[in-house]
Every structure is written in C-alpha cells, then in structure tokens.
Write an enzyme that holds these catalytic residues in place. Structure first.
Site, short mmCIF file in Angstrom:
data_model
loop_
_atom_site.label_atom_id
_atom_site.label_comp_id
_atom_site.label_asym_id
_atom_site.label_seq_id
_atom_site.Cartn_x
_atom_site.Cartn_y
_atom_site.Cartn_z
N THR A 125 -28.22 -100.64 -49.52
CA THR A 125 -28.47 -101.98 -50.08
C THR A 125 -29.55 -102.71 -49.29
O THR A 125 -30.18 -103.61 -49.82
CB THR A 125 -27.18 -102.82 -50.04
N SER A 166 -28.34 -93.66 -33.52
CA SER A 166 -28.82 -93.46 -32.15
C SER A 166 -30.30 -93.83 -32.04
O SER A 166 -30.74 -94.33 -31.00
CB SER A 166 -28.59 -92.02 -31.71
N ASP A 181 -29.77 -101.09 -39.39
CA ASP A 181 -29.37 -100.47 -38.12
C ASP A 181 -29.90 -101.28 -36.93
O ASP A 181 -29.20 -101.48 -35.94
CB ASP A 181 -29.88 -99.03 -38.05
C1 GLA Z 1 -30.00 -95.56 -42.76
C2 GLA Z 1 -31.12 -96.57 -42.69
C3 GLA Z 1 -30.61 -97.97 -43.02
C4 GLA Z 1 -29.84 -97.96 -44.34
C5 GLA Z 1 -28.81 -96.83 -44.37
C6 GLA Z 1 -28.14 -96.71 -45.70
O1 GLA Z 1 -29.05 -95.80 -41.76
O2 GLA Z 1 -31.70 -96.58 -41.41
O3 GLA Z 1 -31.68 -98.88 -43.06
O4 GLA Z 1 -30.70 -97.90 -45.43
O5 GLA Z 1 -29.40 -95.59 -44.04
O6 GLA Z 1 -27.37 -97.82 -45.94
#
Ligand code: GLA
Length: 375
Positions: A29, A120, A165
């Site tokens: 999302t 990580s 993340d």
């Molecule tokens: C990875 C990406 C995030 C996000 C997720 C899925 O972790 O780094 O930005 O898009 O996938 O939700």
C-alpha cells in the site's frame, strides 16, 4: 582484530542503532500512497562511527567480515555492489540533497536476519542516516532521514521500494505500531499491548530468501501506477471501497486483482487501527488472515512456504497469520495466545518438515524503539 580501535586506529565518536520491522497489516500500500501499520523489532543494525578527514567512507561489517573503502566524491548510483551500496547510498543521498557531509569510518554489526523480509537493508540505511545526522550536526528529523534512506535505496541501489520500512526503522516507538499515511507521512503511534492481552506475535522466517531487486516488485508497482492512471487518479489510495466495483469494471483484467488488493488492504489497516484503539488486539487475527488471502490470491506475492506457515499456524490455534513485507518468501507473522506460542511454532515446524521444507526460524516480535543513539 575487529573492534573499532583495532580497525581504524582511533576511538569512535558515537554508536547508533536502527531496527528491523514487521508490518502488522498494510502490504504493498505504501507506494500507492496508502496506509501501513508496522512495528519495529528489538533486532537492530548497530553502527560505531567517527568522521574521517580524508574524504573516504570506510565500512566494516561484522557479518561479512569485510572492509570496503570508497571515496565519497566518487559515489554514483549503481557503482557500489552488495551490502555496502546501502550505507554508501545514504551518504550519496545526503550529499545530493545538499548536505555538506564528508567521509566516515563505520563498524557495522547486525542481528536483523537478512533476506527474511524483516527490513535489514532499511535498518542498515537508517543507522547510517542517524549516525551522519549527529556526526555532521545536520539537524534532520527522523522522517526526513527516512526519506533520504528511501532515496538511497531507490536511486543508488536501484530498488523501487516504498517508504514503509525506512519510516518504521526511524520513527517507531516501544509498545506501539506506527500508523502511517504514506501520502503525506503523517503518523500516529498506536499502542499495542500484546502482553497485557495475553498475546504474542510470532515471526516465522520461512528461509525462502526474498529479493525485491529481481523485477517482480517493480512490475507490481508499475501495474498499480498504470491502473491509477487509467482511472484518472493520482494514486490507488484515492480509490474508496465504495467506488471499487465501478473502478474494476473499467480496468483490463490483469489489473483488477491488484487494485482490489490495494483498496481492501487500506481498509484492513483502518479496521486494525480501530481495534487497537478499542484495546482489542486479539480481534486483529481475522484481519491478518484475510490480508494474507488477498496477497496470495489477488496480489500473488506469497509462495508455498508462506502459505503453509499461515495455514499451519491458524490450524494450530493462532488468532490469525499473514506473510509480512514484500513477499516472494520472507517471514510470516502469527498472532497467538502467549501460552500457545511454543505449540504454534512447533506445529508450523512439523508442517514444514512434512512438506520437505527447511525448518523455519522463529522469533517473537515485541514492538520496539526506532533508530537512536546508544552512546
Ligand atoms: C517492501 C518494501 C516496502 C513495501 C513492502 C510491501 O518491504 O520495501 O516499501 O512496499 O515491501 O508492503
């Protein structure tokens, strides 16, 4: 022969930590400018660091047991292969944004499992961003550092990830999930008292290495952007559940499941936040499991191992379970009664053994603190 003074012949100026994350709900999302709800893990990447006066960025990793030396002036997108690209990309992004930073000596250490969908790489980026912010007195906010870390990954490493993340690693707080609106980065720390409700959050690393750099993630993102353009929307975030059926009728068949996932997933995040606000974390279970079904059947980023972990966890009594992170492998989270955690983990392990899969690695996620200076 590997403490900071032995490596670099002088003491470090400070030490920083940045955590990995699991996302409770809100997958794929973020780059659609929607909602996410991650928590930070207790597992972190740590950096001991000192400025260098010679324009060199020296990186030593306790995991790779490797020293990489780079001239800061020579940093260019795509020029640094492997793990060193993430920290180097952050230094590049800071300089690109006009911050007058030079070199540094860094000693990096990590207990965030890599390739497990637990961010990580974002933790590695964020710890370097936090260290540079303090070492060079930049005064940037946690969210500003997260955006620079994402830019490092997008433009320097070449992975078109969203912002979740890096924001999770920079901005999470202990005992809370980060309810983030990816459109404008407004956020709210939503208390998650799992222990108080007699619950635990298991993380089951399927050991299927996920890799966002292999093109599948980029293709999904491009599909979402194409759908938004066809619908005349700035991003799929702008599509409400009430308008979903009409919108789907206008789209080519291959884009229908992608859009359905994104719109229903945003609604699941809002429903999850409402339940947490109401002090009922156990009720998240069915939302997690529904989220997994949507990732499996509509977004198609699960794999046999993550599907089996979810099924086995739910069959063993978990309130709900889902894959977390980008998919194509990685980890599954399972919301369980605290006193059933061992049983659920054992049942999933037995199911993996019976299927001939490598045994999953299990940890328990406690909502932890975002990036910080340790000393
Ligand atoms: C990875 C990406 C995030 C996000 C997720 C899925 O972790 O780094 O930005 O898009 O996938 O939700």
């Amino acid at each position: 022969m590997n403490d900071f003074a032995q490596l670099y012949g002088r003491p470090f100026e400070g030490e920083w930590a940045a955590p990995g994350r699991v996302n409770l709900i809100g997958e794929h999302t973020d780059y659609n400018l929607g909602f996410v709800l991650p928590i930070a893990l207790p597992q972190t990447v740590r950096a001991q660091a000192a400025r260098s006066g010679d324009g060199q960025l020296r990186l030593w990793s306790a995991q790779g047991r490797e020293l990489v030396a780079l001239r800061v002036d020579d940093l260019a997108p795509g020029s640094v292969p492997g793990w060193a690209g993430y920290p180097a990309g952050v230094v590049w992004a800071l300089r690109e944004a006009g911050h007058p930073v030079g070199g540094a000596d860094l000693r990096l250490d990590s207990d965030v499992p890599s390739g497990a969908g637990l961010s990580s790489s974002a933790a590695l980026e964020c710890v370097v961003a936090a260290a540079y912010n303090d070492l060079y007195g930049l005064g940037l906010s946690a969210a500003e550092l997260a955006v620079l870390a994402q830019r490092a990954e997008n433009a320097f490493v070449g992975v078109p990830c969203g912002i979740m993340d890096q924001m999770a690693s920079m901005c999470c707080r202990p005992g809370a999930a980060l309810f983030l609106d990816s459109r404008d980065l407004t956020m709210r720390h939503v208390p998650v008292d799992l222990a108080g409700a007699g619950l635990a959050l298991l993380v089951l690393d399927t050991r299927v290495k996920h890799d966002l750099g292999d093109g599948a993630y980029a293709a999904l993102r491009a599909g979402c952007e194409r759908a938004a353009a066809l619908l005349g929307l700035p991003a799929l975030r702008s599509l409400q559940p009430s308008g979903l059926a009409d919108a789907l009728a206008q789209l080519p068949p291959e884009l229908v499941p992608l859009v359905r996932h994104v719109v229903t997933e945003n609604a699941r995040v809002e429903a999850a936040v409402a339940l947490l606000d109401a002090g009922d974390p156990a009720a998240l279970g069915p939302i997690l499991t529904a989220g997994h079904a949507s990732l499996r059947d509509d977004y198609r980023v699960s794999c046999p191992e993550t599907d089996l972990a979810v099924e086995a966890a739910v069959a063993a009594g978990a309130h709900g379970a889902r894959m977390t992170g980008g998919g194509f492998g990685g980890s599954v989270i399972a919301l369980v009664d605290a006193d059933a955690a061992g049983h659920v983990a054992a049942e999933v392990t037995a199911a993996f053994r019976a299927a001939g899969y490598a045994e999953p690695r299990t940890l328990t996620a406690v909502p932890a603190e975002g990036a910080r200076r340790l000393r």
